[in-house]
Write a protein that holds these residues in place. Structure first.
Motif, PDB file in Angstrom:
ATOM      1  N   ASP A 193      58.076 -88.122  79.950  1.00  0.00           N
ATOM      2  CA  ASP A 193      56.672 -87.694  79.925  1.00  0.00           C
ATOM      3  C   ASP A 193      56.549 -86.240  79.493  1.00  0.00           C
ATOM      4  N   VAL A 194      57.512 -85.443  79.914  1.00  0.00           N
ATOM      5  CA  VAL A 194      57.435 -83.992  79.709  1.00  0.00           C
ATOM      6  C   VAL A 194      57.738 -83.596  78.257  1.00  0.00           C
ATOM      7  N   GLY A 195      58.709 -84.268  77.637  1.00  0.00           N
ATOM      8  CA  GLY A 195      59.157 -83.899  76.286  1.00  0.00           C
ATOM      9  C   GLY A 195      58.036 -83.760  75.267  1.00  0.00           C
ATOM     10  N   PRO A 196      57.187 -84.793  75.118  1.00  0.00           N
ATOM     11  CA  PRO A 196      56.102 -84.703  74.129  1.00  0.00           C
ATOM     12  C   PRO A 196      55.106 -83.592  74.437  1.00  0.00           C
ATOM     13  N   GLU A 197      54.872 -83.341  75.729  1.00  0.00           N
ATOM     14  CA  GLU A 197      53.937 -82.285  76.120  1.00  0.00           C
ATOM     15  C   GLU A 197      54.495 -80.904  75.779  1.00  0.00           C
ATOM     16  N   VAL A 198      55.793 -80.723  76.025  1.00  0.00           N
ATOM     17  CA  VAL A 198      56.435 -79.449  75.676  1.00  0.00           C
ATOM     18  C   VAL A 198      56.359 -79.229  74.164  1.00  0.00           C
ATOM     19  N   ALA A 199      56.607 -80.293  73.409  1.00  0.00           N
ATOM     20  CA  ALA A 199      56.541 -80.192  71.941  1.00  0.00           C
ATOM     21  C   ALA A 199      55.128 -79.805  71.490  1.00  0.00           C
ATOM     22  N   ARG A 200      54.134 -80.373  72.153  1.00  0.00           N
ATOM     23  CA  ARG A 200      52.730 -80.077  71.811  1.00  0.00           C
ATOM     24  C   ARG A 200      52.418 -78.600  72.070  1.00  0.00           C
ATOM     25  N   ILE A 201      52.890 -78.082  73.203  1.00  0.00           N
ATOM     26  CA  ILE A 201      52.635 -76.672  73.522  1.00  0.00           C
ATOM     27  C   ILE A 201      53.418 -75.763  72.568  1.00  0.00           C
ATOM     28  N   LYS A 202      54.649 -76.167  72.264  1.00  0.00           N
ATOM     29  CA  LYS A 202      55.491 -75.364  71.360  1.00  0.00           C
ATOM     30  C   LYS A 202      54.863 -75.218  69.982  1.00  0.00           C
ATOM     31  N   SER A 203      54.111 -76.234  69.573  1.00  0.00           N
ATOM     32  CA  SER A 203      53.481 -76.158  68.242  1.00  0.00           C
ATOM     33  C   SER A 203      52.399 -75.082  68.219  1.00  0.00           C
ATOM     34  N   ALA A 204      51.999 -74.605  69.413  1.00  0.00           N
ATOM     35  CA  ALA A 204      50.913 -73.626  69.500  1.00  0.00           C
ATOM     36  C   ALA A 204      51.383 -72.236  69.925  1.00  0.00           C
ATOM     37  N   THR A 205      52.669 -72.086  70.297  1.00  0.00           N
ATOM     38  CA  THR A 205      53.159 -70.778  70.765  1.00  0.00           C
ATOM     39  C   THR A 205      54.650 -70.623  70.495  1.00  0.00           C
ATOM     40  N   ASP A 206      55.081 -69.361  70.369  1.00  0.00           N
ATOM     41  CA  ASP A 206      56.519 -69.067  70.234  1.00  0.00           C
ATOM     42  C   ASP A 206      57.150 -68.770  71.589  1.00  0.00           C
ATOM     43  N   LEU A 207      56.352 -68.733  72.640  1.00  0.00           N
ATOM     44  CA  LEU A 207      56.889 -68.405  73.970  1.00  0.00           C
ATOM     45  C   LEU A 207      57.778 -69.528  74.493  1.00  0.00           C
ATOM     46  N   PRO A 208      58.791 -69.193  75.309  1.00  0.00           N
ATOM     47  CA  PRO A 208      59.585 -70.237  75.952  1.00  0.00           C
ATOM     48  C   PRO A 208      58.700 -71.081  76.877  1.00  0.00           C
ATOM     49  N   ILE A 209      59.010 -72.373  76.965  1.00  0.00           N
ATOM     50  CA  ILE A 209      58.276 -73.283  77.868  1.00  0.00           C
ATOM     51  C   ILE A 209      59.224 -73.686  78.988  1.00  0.00           C
ATOM     52  N   ILE A 210      58.876 -73.289  80.208  1.00  0.00           N
ATOM     53  CA  ILE A 210      59.682 -73.622  81.380  1.00  0.00           C
ATOM     54  C   ILE A 210      58.915 -74.660  82.202  1.00  0.00           C
ATOM     55  N   VAL A 211      59.607 -75.693  82.636  1.00  0.00           N
ATOM     56  CA  VAL A 211      58.939 -76.802  83.321  1.00  0.00           C
ATOM     57  C   VAL A 211      59.252 -76.791  84.811  1.00  0.00           C
ATOM     58  N   GLY A 212      58.203 -76.918  85.616  1.00  0.00           N
ATOM     59  CA  GLY A 212      58.365 -76.959  87.057  1.00  0.00           C
ATOM     60  C   GLY A 212      57.546 -78.058  87.693  1.00  0.00           C
ATOM     61  N   PHE A 213      57.685 -78.212  89.003  1.00  0.00           N
ATOM     62  CA  PHE A 213      57.074 -79.254  89.832  1.00  0.00           C
ATOM     63  C   PHE A 213      57.878 -80.555  89.683  1.00  0.00           C
ATOM     64  N   GLY A 214      58.299 -81.113  90.804  1.00  0.00           N
ATOM     65  CA  GLY A 214      58.925 -82.430  90.781  1.00  0.00           C
ATOM     66  C   GLY A 214      60.385 -82.460  90.355  1.00  0.00           C
ATOM     67  N   ILE A 215      61.069 -81.302  90.392  1.00  0.00           N
ATOM     68  CA  ILE A 215      62.495 -81.255  90.041  1.00  0.00           C
ATOM     69  C   ILE A 215      63.272 -80.964  91.326  1.00  0.00           C
ATOM     70  N   ASN A 216      64.141 -81.877  91.731  1.00  0.00           N
ATOM     71  CA  ASN A 216      64.769 -81.722  93.047  1.00  0.00           C
ATOM     72  C   ASN A 216      66.253 -82.060  93.103  1.00  0.00           C
ATOM     73  N   THR A 217      66.855 -82.388  91.954  1.00  0.00           N
ATOM     74  CA  THR A 217      68.294 -82.679  91.915  1.00  0.00           C
ATOM     75  C   THR A 217      68.896 -82.027  90.676  1.00  0.00           C
ATOM     76  N   PRO A 218      70.233 -81.819  90.667  1.00  0.00           N
ATOM     77  CA  PRO A 218      70.884 -81.281  89.471  1.00  0.00           C
ATOM     78  C   PRO A 218      70.649 -82.163  88.240  1.00  0.00           C
ATOM     79  N   GLU A 219      70.624 -83.486  88.456  1.00  0.00           N
ATOM     80  CA  GLU A 219      70.415 -84.412  87.332  1.00  0.00           C
ATOM     81  C   GLU A 219      69.016 -84.230  86.739  1.00  0.00           C
ATOM     82  N   LYS A 220      68.036 -84.092  87.612  1.00  0.00           N
ATOM     83  CA  LYS A 220      66.649 -83.895  87.162  1.00  0.00           C
ATOM     84  C   LYS A 220      66.515 -82.538  86.472  1.00  0.00           C
ATOM     85  N   SER A 221      67.185 -81.547  87.025  1.00  0.00           N
ATOM     86  CA  SER A 221      67.165 -80.207  86.435  1.00  0.00           C
ATOM     87  C   SER A 221      67.710 -80.248  85.002  1.00  0.00           C
ATOM     88  N   ARG A 222      68.806 -80.976  84.835  1.00  0.00           N
ATOM     89  CA  ARG A 222      69.406 -81.093  83.502  1.00  0.00           C
ATOM     90  C   ARG A 222      68.493 -81.865  82.542  1.00  0.00           C
TER      91      ARG A 222
END
Length: 264
Positions: A193-222
């Motif tokens: 779900d997150v990948g396409p949204e990050v791509a959409r935001i990236k098309s509008a900015t050069d800033l890094p996109i960091i994702v939070g909320f709902g990440i609770n394991t090393p696997e999810k973090s990766r």
């Protein structure tokens, strides 16, 4: 003017690495324990520290962070002591960026100019103030940037293409993408779900996109870091502190999450 945040992301980009951001509530469960945890974060692989400013009415936060704020307030944590904690951290670490995350009320009460001068002097590099929309940029965002602090905005799944330019307009440092609708710690983030949204935001900015909320394991973090410029974990770390885990145990868990993001 480049901040520690800008320098950190430039270095990560040069190394081809993803960022790991850890959120800690200042003063939870008490000042000394909190400082010990924060001092241990860089050694555990944390690239950016997000330091929560305890507040009585934290509307964007779920129960885990709310309880952390209550514990901190009951232990005597204030805006001044939060800045003291940042100063104490800076005595031994002058490179790891600190983002102060909180609400506008304590800042407004202090006075914006006074607060910004104190935050800068204490070694704060950026601000996330969740209850100030872009329409209120003249209140804090613009003065903060003028004072040399990054102002970091949240984008969410409901930030549509009409709204996005306004959100990005005065943002600096990085964009914090909230992977789910709702409060912190409520649901799990899904990379699909997150990948396409990050791509959409990236098309509008050069800033890094960091994702939070709902990440609770090393696997999810990766998984999340693999579709963004990095991951931020808060509730999962804070809940360990709330459960009374030792500082070493908390930092061991943080290290596993950081390793996950850095493996992406």
């Amino acid at each position: 003017m480049k901040t520690r945040i800008d320098a950190k992301f430039a270095a990560l980009r040069a190394e081809g690495r993803k960022a790991f951001v850890a959120y800690i509530m200042a003063g939870d469960p008490d000042y000394d324990t909190s400082l010990e945890v924060v001092r241990g974060l860089p050694g555990a692989g944390v690239d950016v520290i997000e330091l929560g400013l305890p507040f009585t009415d934290p509307m964007a936060d779920g129960p885990t962070i709310q309880l952390a704020g209550q514990r901190a307030l009951e232990a005597g944590m204030t805006l001044d002591r939060t800045l003291d904690l940042a100063r104490a951290f800076r005595e031994t670490d002058n490179t790891t960026p600190i983002v102060l995350m909180g609400y506008y009320n304590p800042i407004y009460s202090r006075g914006v100019d006074t607060f910004l001068a104190q935050a800068k002097e204490a070694g704060i590099d950026g601000l996330i103030v969740v209850d100030l929309p872009p329409e209120e940029d003249s209140e804090l965002c613009t003065p903060a940037q003028a004072a040399g602090l990054n102002f970091i905005r949240l984008a969410t799944p409901t930030t549509d293409d009409n709204r996005l330019p306004r959100v990005l307009q005065n943002t600096s440092g990085f964009v914090y993408y909230v992977s789910i609708t709702g409060i912190t710690g409520a649901a799990e983030a899904e990379a699909g779900d997150v990948g396409p949204e990050v791509a959409r935001i990236k098309s509008a900015t050069d800033l890094p996109i960091i994702v939070g909320f709902g990440i609770n394991t090393p696997e999810k973090s990766r998984a999340i870091a693999s579709v963004a410029d990095g991951a931020v974990v808060g509730s999962a770390i804070v809940s360990r502190i709330g459960a009374g885990d030792s500082v070493d145990s908390v930092l061991e868990f943080v290290k596993s999450l950081a390793n996950g993001a850095h493996a992406a």
